[in-house]
Enzyme design. Structure first.
Site, PDB file in Angstrom:
ATOM      1  N   MET A   1      58.320  -7.999  47.962  1.00  0.00           N
ATOM      2  CA  MET A   1      57.135  -7.970  47.105  1.00  0.00           C
ATOM      3  C   MET A   1      57.274  -6.809  46.108  1.00  0.00           C
ATOM      4  O   MET A   1      56.281  -6.299  45.592  1.00  0.00           O
ATOM      5  CB  MET A   1      55.868  -7.827  47.946  1.00  0.00           C
ATOM      6  N   GLY A   2      58.514  -6.392  45.892  1.00  0.00           N
ATOM      7  CA  GLY A   2      58.755  -5.326  44.923  1.00  0.00           C
ATOM      8  C   GLY A   2      58.542  -3.946  45.509  1.00  0.00           C
ATOM      9  O   GLY A   2      58.532  -3.770  46.719  1.00  0.00           O
ATOM     10  N   HIS A  40      65.082  -1.991  51.335  1.00  0.00           N
ATOM     11  CA  HIS A  40      65.513  -3.209  50.634  1.00  0.00           C
ATOM     12  C   HIS A  40      66.983  -3.066  50.241  1.00  0.00           C
ATOM     13  O   HIS A  40      67.755  -4.021  50.316  1.00  0.00           O
ATOM     14  CB  HIS A  40      64.703  -3.421  49.343  1.00  0.00           C
ATOM     15  N   GLY A  70      63.808  -7.067  57.165  1.00  0.00           N
ATOM     16  CA  GLY A  70      63.875  -5.797  57.889  1.00  0.00           C
ATOM     17  C   GLY A  70      63.131  -5.878  59.218  1.00  0.00           C
ATOM     18  O   GLY A  70      62.114  -6.560  59.335  1.00  0.00           O
ATOM     19  N   SER A  95      57.304  -0.289  51.052  1.00  0.00           N
ATOM     20  CA  SER A  95      56.800  -0.267  49.678  1.00  0.00           C
ATOM     21  C   SER A  95      55.497   0.521  49.608  1.00  0.00           C
ATOM     22  O   SER A  95      55.192   1.153  48.602  1.00  0.00           O
ATOM     23  CB  SER A  95      56.559  -1.698  49.193  1.00  0.00           C
ATOM     24  N   ARG A  96      54.726   0.446  50.684  1.00  0.00           N
ATOM     25  CA  ARG A  96      53.433   1.149  50.678  1.00  0.00           C
ATOM     26  C   ARG A  96      53.583   2.671  50.669  1.00  0.00           C
ATOM     27  O   ARG A  96      52.626   3.373  50.344  1.00  0.00           O
ATOM     28  CB  ARG A  96      52.599   0.740  51.895  1.00  0.00           C
TER      29      ARG A  96
HETATM   30  O1  PAF Z   1      57.955  -8.508  53.796  1.00  0.00           O
HETATM   31  C1  PAF Z   1      57.570  -8.808  52.651  1.00  0.00           C
HETATM   32  O2  PAF Z   1      57.783  -8.086  51.688  1.00  0.00           O
HETATM   33  C2  PAF Z   1      56.801 -10.104  52.467  1.00  0.00           C
HETATM   34  O3  PAF Z   1      56.003 -10.371  53.565  1.00  0.00           O
HETATM   35  C3  PAF Z   1      57.688 -11.310  52.114  1.00  0.00           C
HETATM   36  C4  PAF Z   1      58.638 -11.625  53.262  1.00  0.00           C
HETATM   37  C5  PAF Z   1      58.489 -11.007  50.854  1.00  0.00           C
HETATM   38  C6  PAF Z   1      56.828 -12.542  51.869  1.00  0.00           C
HETATM   39  O4  PAF Z   1      55.949 -12.348  50.801  1.00  0.00           O
END
Ligand code: PAF
Length: 279
Positions: free
Chosen positions: A27-28, A34, A146, A185-186
């Site tokens: 989700m960026g 990542h 992950g 990401s948070r």
């Molecule tokens: O883990 C995430 O970032 C999200 O839940 C995913 C797997 C990209 C689905 O939107």
């Protein structure tokens, strides 16, 4: 290469048949966690596709969705620093949800009953829905997730089984800051001080792991609950010990079963989760 539409991805695929495609769905707000998934995919696949899509159907809290970090330009910079060969698919919401922005309902059984499933109603249906759509577009051979989101990883394995998809789901170790905080990401929403303070989550899991053999589940949980009562910036949402395979929380241990600790807590309104193998 950045691709934004389904049609452009189809065009790209038509020039790249019979290739092993590795997918890293995100989700960026790309971070080193990542990065490690991307590197693993690059080493195992002919083509690596990173999807960046903040999926509205997996957020049960509109404030959480609104606050979620969106940093596409910086994400592209980080990804292309890892490798110029990575394909980034960053679609508009209409590409993923052409008609309505709603979730399908899945039967994940016990896997979605507790922890995240219990505290974020509909979350896993949203994850299942978006991944079904993303898998359909990207057509991956392998997909990398992950272990920080351990319950999600189990749900994705189940999803692939339910949908009878021929995709290998690969779980990758949690990437951590030096103080133990799981990369997420948070974390982009935390100040430097908060990131330091957030190591209490990791410390609780370490406590659970170190005391697992010689303490009861109740004793372990009590220590964690009491610790969080003293941490005024934190609000503990849950701390559970559950079987690694069925993800059902327990009160008493059984021999020869693998257990994990699972935790979710708000630090000044930023929701953080983590988990760890205990035995
Ligand atoms: O883990 C995430 O970032 C999200 O839940 C995913 C797997 C990209 C689905 O939107």
């Amino acid at each position: 290469m950045l691709i934004k539409t389904k049609q452009n991805y189809i065009n790209f695929l038509s020039k790249n048949t019979k290739k092993v495609i590795g997918l890293v769905p995100t989700m960026g707000a790309i971070h080193e966690g990542h990065g490690s998934l991307i590197r693993q995919s690059l080493s195992e696949c002919d083509i690596t596709v990173v999807t960046i899509f903040v999926n509205p159907t997996q957020f049960n809290n509109p404030k959480d969705l609104e606050k979620y970090p969106r940093t596409l330009n910086e994400d592209l910079r980080i990804i292309h620093n890892i490798s110029e060969d990575v394909i980034v698919f960053a679609p508009h919401v209409k590409e993923i949800y052409p008609e309505t922005i709603t979730s399908k309902q899945f039967d994940f059984g016990n896997l979605s009953e507790f922890m995240e499933g219990q505290h974020r109603k509909g979350h896993f249906d949203g994850v299942g829905t978006v991944l079904e759509n993303i898998f359909e577009i990207i057509k991956p051979t392998k997909a990398y997730f992950g272990e920080k989101d351990f319950q999600q990883l189990a749900i994705v394995k189940k999803l692939v089984e339910i949908l009878k998809l021929n995709i290998e789901i690969i779980g990758c170790k949690t990437f951590r800051e030096l103080n133990g905080l799981a990369k997420s990401s948070r974390n982009a929403l935390l100040t430097t001080e908060e990131k330091e303070y957030a190591s209490e989550i990791y410390d609780s899991l370490i406590h659970a792991r170190n005391s697992f053999e010689n303490s009861t589940i109740e004793e372990i949980k009590e220590v964690v609950f009491n610790k969080f009562k003293t941490l005024d910036k934190f609000e503990l949402e849950y701390f559970e010990i559950a079987g690694e395979h069925d993800l059902v929380p327990i009160n008493t241990k059984k021999p020869d079963v693998k257990y994990r600790g699972f935790i979710a807590a708000f630090l000044n309104e930023v929701r953080l989760i983590d988990n760890m193998a205990l035995n």
